[in-house]
Design a protein around this motif. Structure first.
Motif, PDB file in Angstrom:
ATOM      1  N   HIS A  64      22.459 -25.926  16.882  1.00 58.61           N
ATOM      2  CA  HIS A  64      22.382 -25.901  15.421  1.00 58.61           C
ATOM      3  C   HIS A  64      21.633 -24.670  14.924  1.00 58.61           C
ATOM      4  CE1 HIS A  64      23.702 -30.056  15.468  1.00 58.61           C
ATOM      5  NE2 HIS A  64      22.761 -30.319  16.353  1.00 58.61           N
ATOM      6  N   GLU A  65      21.946 -24.327  13.698  1.00 56.91           N
ATOM      7  CA  GLU A  65      21.162 -23.317  12.992  1.00 56.91           C
ATOM      8  C   GLU A  65      21.197 -23.646  11.509  1.00 56.91           C
ATOM      9  OE1 GLU A  65      23.159 -19.269  12.490  1.00 56.91           O
ATOM     10  OE2 GLU A  65      24.131 -20.048  14.291  1.00 56.91           O
ATOM     11  N   GLU A  68      19.438 -22.292   7.416  1.00 56.90           N
ATOM     12  CA  GLU A  68      18.652 -21.340   6.643  1.00 56.90           C
ATOM     13  C   GLU A  68      18.127 -22.026   5.396  1.00 56.90           C
ATOM     14  OE1 GLU A  68      18.918 -16.855   4.724  1.00 56.90           O
ATOM     15  OE2 GLU A  68      20.620 -17.644   5.848  1.00 56.90           O
ATOM     16  N   GLU A 118      18.081 -30.591   7.244  1.00 60.36           N
ATOM     17  CA  GLU A 118      18.079 -29.728   6.067  1.00 60.36           C
ATOM     18  C   GLU A 118      17.707 -30.607   4.884  1.00 60.36           C
ATOM     19  OE1 GLU A 118      21.595 -26.546   7.235  1.00 60.36           O
ATOM     20  OE2 GLU A 118      21.835 -27.795   5.456  1.00 60.36           O
ATOM     21  N   ILE A 126      14.421 -27.674  13.327  1.00 65.36           N
ATOM     22  CA  ILE A 126      15.094 -28.123  14.537  1.00 65.36           C
ATOM     23  C   ILE A 126      14.062 -28.803  15.415  1.00 65.36           C
ATOM     24  CG2 ILE A 126      16.185 -27.335  16.678  1.00 65.36           C
ATOM     25  CD1 ILE A 126      17.759 -25.354  15.057  1.00 65.36           C
ATOM     26  N   LEU A 182      18.905 -31.321  13.897  1.00 67.87           N
ATOM     27  CA  LEU A 182      18.700 -30.420  12.762  1.00 67.87           C
ATOM     28  C   LEU A 182      18.475 -31.248  11.511  1.00 67.87           C
ATOM     29  CD1 LEU A 182      19.016 -27.561  11.296  1.00 67.87           C
ATOM     30  CD2 LEU A 182      21.392 -28.262  10.953  1.00 67.87           C
ATOM     31  N   LYS A 184      14.685 -19.228   8.482  1.00 67.70           N
ATOM     32  CA  LYS A 184      15.841 -19.518   9.322  1.00 67.70           C
ATOM     33  C   LYS A 184      15.395 -20.225  10.595  1.00 67.70           C
ATOM     34  CE  LYS A 184      18.552 -15.508   7.921  1.00 67.70           C
ATOM     35  NZ  LYS A 184      19.281 -14.318   8.370  1.00 67.70           N
ATOM     36  N   VAL A 185      16.257 -21.118  11.089  1.00 63.83           N
ATOM     37  CA  VAL A 185      16.026 -21.781  12.373  1.00 63.83           C
ATOM     38  C   VAL A 185      17.313 -21.687  13.184  1.00 63.83           C
ATOM     39  CG1 VAL A 185      14.237 -23.361  11.530  1.00 63.83           C
ATOM     40  CG2 VAL A 185      16.629 -24.079  11.484  1.00 63.83           C
ATOM     41  N   LYS A 186      17.150 -21.586  14.492  1.00 60.65           N
ATOM     42  CA  LYS A 186      18.319 -21.519  15.365  1.00 60.65           C
ATOM     43  C   LYS A 186      17.958 -22.169  16.684  1.00 60.65           C
ATOM     44  CE  LYS A 186      21.630 -18.309  17.407  1.00 60.65           C
ATOM     45  NZ  LYS A 186      22.905 -18.753  16.971  1.00 60.65           N
ATOM     46  N   GLY A 187      18.792 -23.109  17.104  1.00 62.18           N
ATOM     47  CA  GLY A 187      18.621 -23.776  18.375  1.00 62.18           C
ATOM     48  C   GLY A 187      19.853 -23.574  19.233  1.00 62.18           C
ATOM     49  N   LYS A 188      19.989 -24.407  20.246  1.00 61.24           N
ATOM     50  CA  LYS A 188      21.131 -24.325  21.158  1.00 61.24           C
ATOM     51  C   LYS A 188      22.434 -24.752  20.460  1.00 61.24           C
ATOM     52  CE  LYS A 188      22.578 -26.045  25.696  1.00 61.24           C
ATOM     53  NZ  LYS A 188      22.216 -26.931  26.810  1.00 61.24           N
ATOM     54  N   GLU A 211      18.902 -31.983  20.821  1.00 62.59           N
ATOM     55  CA  GLU A 211      18.471 -31.211  19.668  1.00 62.59           C
ATOM     56  C   GLU A 211      18.967 -31.849  18.370  1.00 62.59           C
ATOM     57  OE1 GLU A 211      18.886 -26.757  19.760  1.00 62.59           O
ATOM     58  OE2 GLU A 211      20.362 -27.229  18.207  1.00 62.59           O
TER      59      GLU A 211
END
Length: 181
Positions: free
Chosen positions: A133-134, A136, A175, A151, A173, A127-131, A171
């Protein structure tokens, strides 16, 4: 499932986003390359590295990319030049982490060429999570299917129009649906 040489093939169903803009849907089918397996002291980890000279990434064009459910306008093109893609695959769990560095070159026809966007990220099956975007990912399956997410903070390019339009630094993202065998 694992051999001495491995091939990564990018597939349809990829997604790219930057800042607060809606994401691009991207058909990356046909891209990829062969990995070199590097020696590793941990027997459960495969260390792989792809050559930037032979790795291909299809460009984002009206044929491969949709934005807000519409194809990109004719003449819009974003070409990607991979500089580094290497990391590890855990043979037991399928967890994958790849360091990715690339240059994205945006052009409109042959008239407008913008400065390169520098993208540096870790593509992971986790999993990734930014300000803004996120995402999985999905670990490497027995059939080779995997989804990698990452990210990145895209730095300013020095082109005031592009920097303001994209809100750089900003930022982004990625995928990537692909197959590794």
């Amino acid at each position: 499932m694992f051999d001495y040489s491995m091939q990564l093939k990018s597939l349809d169903g990829c997604r790219l986003a930057i800042g607060k803009y809606p994401s691009f849907r991207y058909n990356a089918y046909g891209g990829g390359g062969e990995a070199i397996l590097l020696p590793n002291k941990k027997s459960n980890l495969l260390h792989i590295s792809f050559s930037s000279k032979t790795f291909s990434i299809p460009p984002l064009t009206s044929k491969t990319t949709k934005f807000l459910s519409l194809p990109l306008p004719p003449g819009f093109k974003i070409e990607m030049y991979m500089e580094q893609l290497e990391g590890t695959i855990d043979k037991n769990s399928g967890e994958t982490v790849l360091k990715f560095e690339s240059k994205f070159l945006f052009s409109i026809g042959t008239i407008l060429m913008f400065p390169k966007l520098i993208v540096k990220t870790l593509l992971t099956s986790g999993k990734v999570k930014g300000k803004f975007h996120e995402g999985e990912g999905h670990v490497l399956q027995g059939n080779g299917a995997i989804k990698l997410v990452g990210i990145s903070i895209i730095p300013k390019t020095g082109n005031k129009i592009l920097d303001i339009f994209l809100g750089l630094p900003n930022e982004a993202l990625a995928e990537l649906k692909c197959e590794i065998k």
